[in-house]
Design an enzyme around this catalytic site. Sequence first.
Site, PDB file in Angstrom:
ATOM      1  N   SER A 189      -5.849  -1.117   7.814  1.00  0.00           N
ATOM      2  CA  SER A 189      -6.483  -2.267   8.464  1.00  0.00           C
ATOM      3  C   SER A 189      -7.051  -1.882   9.829  1.00  0.00           C
ATOM      4  O   SER A 189      -6.589  -0.945  10.478  1.00  0.00           O
ATOM      5  CB  SER A 189      -5.476  -3.406   8.666  1.00  0.00           C
ATOM      6  OG  SER A 189      -4.964  -3.857   7.435  1.00  0.00           O
TER       7      SER A 189
HETATM    8  N1  SAH Z   1      -0.930  -2.481   5.875  1.00  0.00           N
HETATM    9  C1  SAH Z   1      -1.731  -1.333   5.456  1.00  0.00           C
HETATM   10  C2  SAH Z   1      -3.121  -1.716   4.990  1.00  0.00           C
HETATM   11  C3  SAH Z   1      -3.049  -2.174   3.624  1.00  0.00           C
HETATM   12  S1  SAH Z   1      -4.518  -2.343   2.667  1.00  0.00           S
HETATM   13  C4  SAH Z   1      -1.794  -0.285   6.540  1.00  0.00           C
HETATM   14  O1  SAH Z   1      -1.239  -0.489   7.615  1.00  0.00           O
HETATM   15  O2  SAH Z   1      -2.365   0.781   6.290  1.00  0.00           O
HETATM   16  C5  SAH Z   1      -3.799  -3.359   1.416  1.00  0.00           C
HETATM   17  C6  SAH Z   1      -2.793  -2.667   0.524  1.00  0.00           C
HETATM   18  O3  SAH Z   1      -2.235  -3.676  -0.313  1.00  0.00           O
HETATM   19  C7  SAH Z   1      -3.384  -1.619  -0.412  1.00  0.00           C
HETATM   20  O4  SAH Z   1      -2.724  -0.408  -0.201  1.00  0.00           O
HETATM   21  C8  SAH Z   1      -3.106  -2.176  -1.805  1.00  0.00           C
HETATM   22  O5  SAH Z   1      -2.798  -1.175  -2.762  1.00  0.00           O
HETATM   23  C9  SAH Z   1      -1.910  -3.086  -1.551  1.00  0.00           C
HETATM   24  N2  SAH Z   1      -1.669  -4.144  -2.515  1.00  0.00           N
HETATM   25  C10 SAH Z   1      -2.565  -4.916  -3.179  1.00  0.00           C
HETATM   26  N3  SAH Z   1      -1.922  -5.813  -3.961  1.00  0.00           N
HETATM   27  C11 SAH Z   1      -0.588  -5.603  -3.796  1.00  0.00           C
HETATM   28  C12 SAH Z   1       0.591  -6.205  -4.346  1.00  0.00           C
HETATM   29  N4  SAH Z   1       0.530  -7.196  -5.232  1.00  0.00           N
HETATM   30  N5  SAH Z   1       1.787  -5.735  -3.937  1.00  0.00           N
HETATM   31  C13 SAH Z   1       1.885  -4.714  -3.044  1.00  0.00           C
HETATM   32  N6  SAH Z   1       0.803  -4.123  -2.492  1.00  0.00           N
HETATM   33  C14 SAH Z   1      -0.420  -4.548  -2.876  1.00  0.00           C
END
Ligand code: SAH
Length: 220
Positions: A66
């Site tokens: 993010s």
């Molecule tokens: N917080 C992260 C950014 C995440 S991007 C950071 O600091 O880098 C969003 C993430 O959510 C992705 O890696 C994606 O694979 C995950 N994601 C999507 N749907 C999800 C679900 N149902 N459960 C867990 N993770 C999920």
Amino acid sequence: MGLEDTYRHKGLRNQLVQLIRRKGIEDERILTVIQTLPRHWFLDTAFLEHAYQDKAFAIGEGQTISQPFTVAFQTQLLALQKYDKILEIGTGSGYQACILAMLGAKVYSIEYNEVLHQKAQKLIQQVNLGGMTKLFQGDGSRGLPAYAPFQGIIVTAGAPTVPNALLKQLKAGGRLVIPVGDEKVQTMMRITRKGETTFEQEAFEQFKFVPLLGKHGWKN
Ligand code: SAH
């Protein structure tokens, strides 16, 4: 890979923190941890120019770390206290989880994608911040019932609706911070559990996240 941090990196982080402050983040604890934690450790190729711009960046598997402002904004909405038990949905690179741990939270973070989960697990062991961070692999749209209730839940992917499963896993007084909308744009929501069946809902700015997948997300 050695995790190095230089004066140049620190200088760039300092500029990033000033920018985030100008954009309206006022919580000094949050600004301090962003100043302290090297974001370039969480990027695939460790491109200096990308790590300290206020931008989301690809981390592989079609996912992103993010934008720093977004991390700060969501963290501020969580309003966490030291030792709070926090659930993060969407570990991704592990950056947000580390920020929460550095603020003194007990962090439970779940990632759907196996490859990203493994990668974050390895990195977090290397970074070793002293805080408590437990990573899980699975569908976080269902929450993490075995470890509930939580004082805070932060969803770092865009959801079509607010999953009931997550509301149920909040402690009284607990906060759920979740971007809700369509695939293009989402509104940042904060839902606070006031009592057994009473919730207060607040809406904030608009953001653009990758989609939340799974049972209570955009399916897959
Ligand atoms: N917080 C992260 C950014 C995440 S991007 C950071 O600091 O880098 C969003 C993430 O959510 C992705 O890696 C994606 O694979 C995950 N994601 C999507 N749907 C999800 C679900 N149902 N459960 C867990 N993770 C999920």
